[in-house]
Structure formats: structure tokens, C-alpha cells
Design a protein around this motif. Structure first.
Motif, PDB file in Angstrom:
ATOM      1  N   ASP A   1       0.833  -1.209   0.000  1.00 49.38           N
ATOM      2  CA  ASP A   1       0.000   0.000   0.000  1.00 49.38           C
ATOM      3  C   ASP A   1       0.864   1.254   0.000  1.00 49.38           C
TER       4      ASP A   1
ATOM      5  N   TYR B   1      -7.382  -2.501  -4.020  1.00 48.89           N
ATOM      6  CA  TYR B   1      -7.247  -1.161  -3.435  1.00 48.89           C
ATOM      7  C   TYR B   1      -8.654  -0.661  -3.131  1.00 48.89           C
ATOM      8  N   ASN B   2      -8.767   0.535  -2.565  1.00 47.09           N
ATOM      9  CA  ASN B   2     -10.053   1.153  -2.206  1.00 47.09           C
ATOM     10  C   ASN B   2     -10.711   0.551  -0.969  1.00 47.09           C
TER      11      ASN B   2
ATOM     12  N   PRO C   1      -5.976   3.380  -0.327  1.00 45.03           N
ATOM     13  CA  PRO C   1      -5.183   2.179  -0.056  1.00 45.03           C
ATOM     14  C   PRO C   1      -6.053   1.113   0.609  1.00 45.03           C
TER      15      PRO C   1
ATOM     16  N   MET D   1       2.210   1.672  -3.439  1.00 47.76           N
ATOM     17  CA  MET D   1       1.162   2.062  -4.369  1.00 47.76           C
ATOM     18  C   MET D   1       0.882   3.561  -4.314  1.00 47.76           C
TER      19      MET D   1
ATOM     20  N   ALA E   1      -6.107  -3.334   0.513  1.00 45.42           N
ATOM     21  CA  ALA E   1      -6.474  -4.295  -0.517  1.00 45.42           C
ATOM     22  C   ALA E   1      -7.379  -5.416  -0.025  1.00 45.42           C
TER      23      ALA E   1
END
Length: 324
Positions: free
Chosen positions: A43, A91-92, A61, A46, A63
């Protein structure tokens, strides 16, 4: 709803808490009201733009999520409102709700709490795929786990023991090694005090290690490879040390060994039924206390930056969880 947003590549302190529209379940989807979201080291990469997956901005971030089904779209027959579930979302996850394909969502038993469930999909999913699908393990073989007290390393220690392997936990402190020994490791090696190659040779009576599980990379990768047994399998999991090592290929020749990549996300996309079966197996093992899915600490959504810093500082032993 509230969400932690990354609107440009940034550091944890630059993430913002914002209001975004509630998701709507499209055909084949379900909306999960998130109770727990699990963070991973990637994360951090990312949000910095250093990971192989680069989501469109803005994104959140986290997962992996666990929670309760809030609504379902047309065509969804195996999920109902109120079901307790877990899912890997890529993600999200650092938000209050998320819409996901129903076939990616797995139900969890009532006695498995959301925090432990949220921490299953990535680290245990990766470790199980690595050891069961990629490592060709044989009962009684030795398994050296680098970064053994981190999330993926700890999962590898526990699953290695379940698969009948002799687990050697490798980490940078005695405290971390004691923790790993309580979660499946039979032997330990502090690579801050002893050369990794020499230590692994010593612990295997000079034979070398049959399977090396490496989520760390950096300078430790080559040292571990030099301690591999004839026809051993070196599993490339990730690069938590930050540097991607350049391995001398003559070692693979001299050792007759394999260097095997483990990219669980891509494999899951190509093999959804097998991945789902793996996840269901892990959920049942967690519910039956065969794996710990240990939670190091939890943070409210507003403290996502602090949670990510714990991972960046390699302070966590087990999972770091967000509570939307």
C-alpha cells in the motif's frame, strides 16, 4: 461516505479524508459495509507510485476488507443482505463501503471476527499459493522464511508447519524470532547477528535449504540463494527491503535450483476458482484456529497515515488493521 484518498503519488501524511458517493451494486456485484480493512506493505508503494499496479486517481489504499453485505445487484443469488463476508479488492478498502463482484466475496463464520478475517486474503493467500502451488513441497523439507515476523512471513511460518515442513524463521531481532517461533517456526536465525548464508548452512547440517520464501529482497536474497540445497526452490515474493536484487544466474546452474516468481494477484485473476477455493480453505482454517491471522494493532480510518508508518518502519508483527 468517508474515504481516505490518494489524489496524486504521495507519502502517507499527504492522504486526505474525504466524502465520496456511496457505491451502488451493479449487476453481479454486492456492496460491503466495511468493518475492517487490512493494510500491506505494498500500500505504501502504491501511493508512492512505486508498485506494479497504479490505480486511477483518486483511490484509497487497503487491498482486503471484511464486513457485512449491505445490498446486492441483479443476478446475485449466493449472497444476501446481512451476510458476514471477506474479500480481496486490490485497493479502495480504506473507506466505509465498497462494491465488488459477488464471485470475489467469501462468507465467513459468525465466530471469526472481522479484524482476523480481513487479514487473511493477501498474506495467507500469497503464502498458500507460494507454498502449495509454486514450491512443490515434500513433507519434512526445510523452509527458510525471511522477514518471518512480518505479515506474509508469519503466514508462511504457520502454513509451512501445516504442510509438514521444517520451518526456519529468519528475522532481524530476537523479539521477532520469538514471535515467529510461537507461530510455527521450529528453528530461528537472527541475520542481524549471524551471516544469513552461513547460518542457514549451519542449521541444515551443510545440506542447504530446500525452499526459501523471500518477501524481503535486497542484500538478503543472494545470501539466501547461496544457502539453497540442490534442486531447491527460491520463491520470489516481494521486496520489502526496497531494492530489487540482481541475482547471479550461475548460482541457479551450480545449485540445480529453481527461482520461482510468486504473483498471487495475477494468478488469482487467471485462476479464479482455485483462488476462491484457497480463500475458503483459509477462512475455515482461521475459524478453526489452525492459523492465527494475528492482528498487531488497529487504527481508526482517520489515522491511516499512522498505520502506514508502522508498516514502513517494519514495526508490525502480524497485520495492521483500519476500522472505518
Amino acid at each position: 461516505m468517508k474515504a481516505i484518498l490518494c489524489s496524486q503519488f504521495c507519502q502517507p501524511d499527504d492522504l486526505v479524508l474525504a466524502d465520496v458517493p456511496d457505491p451502488v451494486a451493479e449487476p453481479g456485484q454486492a456492496v460491503i459495509a466495511i468493518r475492517s480493512a487490512a493494510l500491506n506493505f505494498f500500500d505504501i508503494l502504491m501511493i508512492q507510485g512505486k508498485y506494479q499496479i497504479k490505480p486511477p486517481f483518486p483511490f484509497s489504499p487497503a487491498a482486503e476488507v471484511a464486513g457485512v453485505i449491505e445490498s446486492v445487484g441483479s443476478g446475485v443469488t449466493d449472497l444476501t443482505v446481512g451476510d458476514r463476508v471477506v474479500a480481496s479488492c486490490g485497493y479502495n478498502g480504506a473507506r466505509e463501503k465498497i462494491a465488488l463482484p459477488a464471485n470475489s466475496i467469501v462468507k465467513i463464520p459468525d465466530h471469526l471476527d472481522f479484524d482476523r478475517a480481513a487479514g487473511i486474503t493477501v498474506i495467507y493467500g500469497t503464502a498458500l499459493h507460494a507454498l502449495e502451488d509454486r514450491a512443490s513441497p515434500k513433507p519434512g523439507e526445510t523452509l527458510a522464511v525471511l522477514g518471518a515476523a512480518g505479515g506474509t512471513g508469519l503466514a508462511a511460518c504457520e502454513l509451512g508447519k501445516l504442510l509438514g515442513l521444517k520451518v526456519i524463521a529468519c528475522a532481524s531481532s530476537d523479539e521477532k524470532l520469538a514471535f515467529a517461533k510461537g507461530h510455527g517456526a521450529e528453528l530461528t536465525l537472527n541475520y542481524a547477528k549471524e551471516d544469513l548464508k552461513d547460518g542457514l548452512k549451519r542449521l541444515t547440517g551443510g545440506k542447504g535449504v530446500d525452499i526459501i520464501f523471500d518477501p524481503v529482497g535486497g542484500t538478503y536474497a543472494e545470501a539466501a540463494l547461496r544457502a539453497i540445497a540442490w534442486e531447491g526452490r527460491f520463491l520470489v515474493i516481494g521486496f520489502a527491503a526496497g531494492d530489487i536484487p540482481k541475482m547471479p544466474l550461475n548460482l541457479a546452474l551450480l545449485k540445480g535450483c529453481d527461482i520461482r516468481g510468486v504473483f498471487c494477484g495475477a494468478w488469482a485473476h487467471l485462476n479464479p476458482p482455485k483462488y476462491r477455493a484457497n480463500l475458503e480453505k483459509l477462512v475455515n482454517w482461521a475459524a478453526d484456529e489452525k492459523i492465527s491471522s494475528h492482528v498487531d494493532r488497529a487504527f481508526p480510518l482517520t489515522q491511516t497515515a499512522d498505520a502506514l508508518k508502522v508498516l514502513a518502519g517494519r514495526e508490525a508483527m502480524g497485520k495492521v488493521i483500519l476500522h472505518p
